[in-house]
Design an enzyme around this catalytic site. Structure first.
Site, PDB file in Angstrom:
ATOM      1  N   LYS A 120      -4.579 -54.633  31.176  1.00  0.00           N
ATOM      2  CA  LYS A 120      -4.197 -53.625  30.263  1.00  0.00           C
ATOM      3  C   LYS A 120      -5.095 -52.503  30.893  1.00  0.00           C
ATOM      4  O   LYS A 120      -6.040 -52.682  31.639  1.00  0.00           O
ATOM      5  CB  LYS A 120      -4.739 -54.037  28.813  1.00  0.00           C
ATOM      6  CG  LYS A 120      -6.324 -54.388  28.722  1.00  0.00           C
ATOM      7  CD  LYS A 120      -6.262 -55.123  27.364  1.00  0.00           C
ATOM      8  CE  LYS A 120      -7.726 -55.595  27.217  1.00  0.00           C
ATOM      9  NZ  LYS A 120      -7.798 -56.197  26.018  1.00  0.00           N
ATOM     10  N   ARG A 131      -8.812 -58.455  13.309  1.00  0.00           N
ATOM     11  CA  ARG A 131      -8.408 -57.173  13.735  1.00  0.00           C
ATOM     12  C   ARG A 131      -6.692 -57.275  13.432  1.00  0.00           C
ATOM     13  O   ARG A 131      -6.236 -56.786  12.624  1.00  0.00           O
ATOM     14  CB  ARG A 131      -8.779 -57.412  15.359  1.00  0.00           C
ATOM     15  CG  ARG A 131      -8.223 -55.709  15.993  1.00  0.00           C
ATOM     16  CD  ARG A 131      -8.971 -55.645  17.487  1.00  0.00           C
ATOM     17  NE  ARG A 131      -8.463 -56.509  18.385  1.00  0.00           N
ATOM     18  CZ  ARG A 131      -8.952 -56.844  19.361  1.00  0.00           C
ATOM     19  NH1 ARG A 131      -9.646 -55.699  20.247  1.00  0.00           N
ATOM     20  NH2 ARG A 131      -8.178 -57.482  20.422  1.00  0.00           N
ATOM     21  N   TYR A 153     -26.749 -26.656  33.762  1.00  0.00           N
ATOM     22  CA  TYR A 153     -26.862 -26.050  32.323  1.00  0.00           C
ATOM     23  C   TYR A 153     -28.075 -26.563  31.333  1.00  0.00           C
ATOM     24  O   TYR A 153     -28.522 -27.622  31.595  1.00  0.00           O
ATOM     25  CB  TYR A 153     -25.411 -26.792  31.924  1.00  0.00           C
ATOM     26  CG  TYR A 153     -24.254 -26.308  32.361  1.00  0.00           C
ATOM     27  CD1 TYR A 153     -23.973 -24.749  32.445  1.00  0.00           C
ATOM     28  CD2 TYR A 153     -23.338 -27.179  32.888  1.00  0.00           C
ATOM     29  CE1 TYR A 153     -22.601 -24.369  32.960  1.00  0.00           C
ATOM     30  CE2 TYR A 153     -22.271 -26.708  33.461  1.00  0.00           C
ATOM     31  CZ  TYR A 153     -21.811 -25.116  33.676  1.00  0.00           C
ATOM     32  OH  TYR A 153     -20.681 -24.626  34.146  1.00  0.00           O
ATOM     33  N   MET A 178     -19.097 -31.079  34.702  1.00  0.00           N
ATOM     34  CA  MET A 178     -17.680 -31.347  34.351  1.00  0.00           C
ATOM     35  C   MET A 178     -17.332 -31.854  35.840  1.00  0.00           C
ATOM     36  O   MET A 178     -16.688 -32.873  36.007  1.00  0.00           O
ATOM     37  CB  MET A 178     -16.787 -30.280  33.980  1.00  0.00           C
ATOM     38  CG  MET A 178     -15.189 -30.854  33.799  1.00  0.00           C
ATOM     39  SD  MET A 178     -14.123 -29.460  33.633  1.00  0.00           S
ATOM     40  CE  MET A 178     -14.680 -29.186  31.747  1.00  0.00           C
TER      41      MET A 178
HETATM   42  C1  LIG Z   1      -8.700 -57.420  26.335  1.00  0.00           C
HETATM   43  C2  LIG Z   1      -8.306 -58.820  25.616  1.00  0.00           C
HETATM   44  C3  LIG Z   1      -8.745 -59.841  26.642  1.00  0.00           C
HETATM   45  C4  LIG Z   1      -9.725 -59.732  27.758  1.00  0.00           C
HETATM   46  O1  LIG Z   1     -10.949 -59.788  27.473  1.00  0.00           O
HETATM   47  P1  LIG Z   1     -12.008 -59.960  28.647  1.00  0.00           P
HETATM   48  O2  LIG Z   1     -13.070 -60.025  27.617  1.00  0.00           O
HETATM   49  O3  LIG Z   1     -11.825 -58.655  29.292  1.00  0.00           O
HETATM   50  O4  LIG Z   1     -11.752 -61.223  29.257  1.00  0.00           O
HETATM   51  C5  LIG Z   1      -8.259 -60.918  26.046  1.00  0.00           C
HETATM   52  N1  LIG Z   1      -7.571 -61.129  24.845  1.00  0.00           N
HETATM   53  C6  LIG Z   1      -7.283 -60.047  23.897  1.00  0.00           C
HETATM   54  C7  LIG Z   1      -6.419 -60.361  22.750  1.00  0.00           C
HETATM   55  C8  LIG Z   1      -7.651 -58.941  24.694  1.00  0.00           C
HETATM   56  O5  LIG Z   1      -7.318 -57.827  23.669  1.00  0.00           O
END
Ligand SMILES: *Cc1c(COP(=O)(O)O)cnc(C)c1O
Length: 390
Positions: A36, A132, A268, A316
């Site tokens: 992701k 969550r 700055y 920046m």
């Molecule tokens: C992001 C995520 C992971 C991976 O987590 P890491 O700590 O990077 O291994 C695993 N499961 C879910 C549901 C996540 O959102």
């Protein structure tokens, strides 16, 4: 291969292959590669293709666009969307063979209205304490009825069931107890499911910290490897059972070198004032590249293997450093993250200046920074999302 040598990331794909080998040697389960957020800032195309070459068949992403991108790169394996997908994409998910997380009955009921003849592949998410998303299953709530309802729905093809740990990356006693409680809750649900003669093929709980610190539950068929795959540790509380190598280094270019006298005030807000004669260099990196303003007057950069302090505020697009006594000229490279002649700056070191974690820093490297992919001492690709005229 050409790219703008202003600020760039070098990504070492050999280290990715190495880390996968290491992971496979300690986890005797299939791995979901969590790619992701543009593969934690490392670039999802080359990372996921390399993972596919390493034999990874399961990928996890946060949303539909990320999943679709993987398919467009030629990723053939299973792709699971870990979060919410708006119902309008259901048909496309089925067409692209993308699996969706079902975490709530209202969502399940919404989504199934958009499914016609072909079933949607789903994984059921159980909330065992992260609070969550997921069907609650704990001392006060029983998720079995919901699981059965999802299983019995003819619109869903239930591939998997999973939960997520909130505190597997901590050696604090209460956190260890809590993670064990999460596992107990999940296992108790697995028992109930088994008693009903329901079989769900894929069962997964562990994130990176879970893989390393809680690697003893053989009921789980899969594990979800995120940050550890990129050679970064989820926290300092990680058992020393695995040796991984970071993939990422960040380099930048020296735009100007100048000698200044006492009492020159830099950048700055004039937050740094020279105490005597010194040599300073201006770097072509700033907070628009993801190099946080919080690093101002704190972080260091490597030039010729020497640690050089940032002087004044990170701007920046530019940052000034102290290069007194160092032989350096316009066009030279400075190392923001990575190795230089035996010295080393880690992502963790930088993240600490911003009171954050390595995850946030790598996700924050902006699309202005080209990612340059190295395999077997060769550059095999460059991805530069800032170029709009290709
Ligand atoms: C992001 C995520 C992971 C991976 O987590 P890491 O700590 O990077 O291994 C695993 N499961 C879910 C549901 C996540 O959102």
């Amino acid at each position: 291969m050409n790219y703008l040598k202003r600020t760039w990331c070098d990504i070492d794909l050999n280290n990715l292959k190495y880390n996968i080998q290491q992971l496979k040697s300690i986890v005797n389960k299939e791995l979901f590669a969590v790619v992701k957020a543009n593969a934690y800032g490392h670039g999802d195309e080359f990372i996921s293709k390399t993972l596919q070459d390493c034999g990874i068949n399961y990928f996890a992403v946060s949303n539909y666009n990320e999943a679709k991108n993987l398919r467009s790169f030629g990723i053939k394996g299973e792709i699971l969307i870990l979060g919410h997908t708006p119902t309008q994409y259901v048909e496309d998910m089925i067409k692209e063979n993308i699996s969706q997380t079902i975490y709530d009955m209202d969502y399940a009921n919404d989504i199934k209205k958009y499914i016609n003849d072909k079933k949607l592949k789903v994984h059921i998410k159980i909330d065992t304490g992260m609070c969550r998303i997921g069907f609650l299953h704990d001392e006060k709530n029983n998720a079995l009825a919901s699981v059965k309802q999802i299983i019995n729905c003819d619109k869903f093809n239930v591939q998997g069931i999973f939960t997520h740990f909130s505190s597997a990356d901590s050696f604090d006693n209460l956190d260890i107890q809590f993670t064990k409680k999460q596992m107990d809750r999940f296992d108790s649900l697995l028992d109930l499911i088994k008693k009903e003669n329901i079989f769900i093929p894929i069962v997964h709980t562990q994130n990176s910290a879970g893989i390393i610190n809680y690697n003893n539950n053989y009921r789980y068929t899969h594990a979800r490897a995120g940050v550890i795959m990129y050679g970064l540790k989820p926290s300092d509380d990680i058992k020393e059972t695995i040796n991984v190598k970071p993939l990422l280094s960040i380099k930048t270019t020296i735009a100007m070198v100048k000698e200044i006298d006492k009492d020159y005030e830099i950048c700055y807000g004039r937050t740094y004032k020279s105490k005597g004669k010194m040599k300073v260099a201006t770097l072509t990196i700033g907070y628009a590249d993801g190099y946080c303003r919080a690093f101002s007057n704190r972080a260091e950069v490597l030039v010729n293997g020497v640690r050089c302090k940032i002087l004044g505020r990170v701007c920046m697009d530019q940052t000034v450093i102290d290069v007194s006594g160092i032989d350096v000229k316009i066009g030279d490279t400075a190392v923001i993250v990575g190795y230089d002649k035996g010295e080393h700056i880690t992502v963790d070191e930088l993240a600490s200046f911003n009171d954050t974690i390595n995850y946030e820093f790598v996700c924050g490297i902006s699309c202005r920074v080209p990612r340059v992919y190295h395999l077997d001492q060769k550059i095999i690709g460059v991805v530069d999302d800032s170029v709009k005229y290709q």
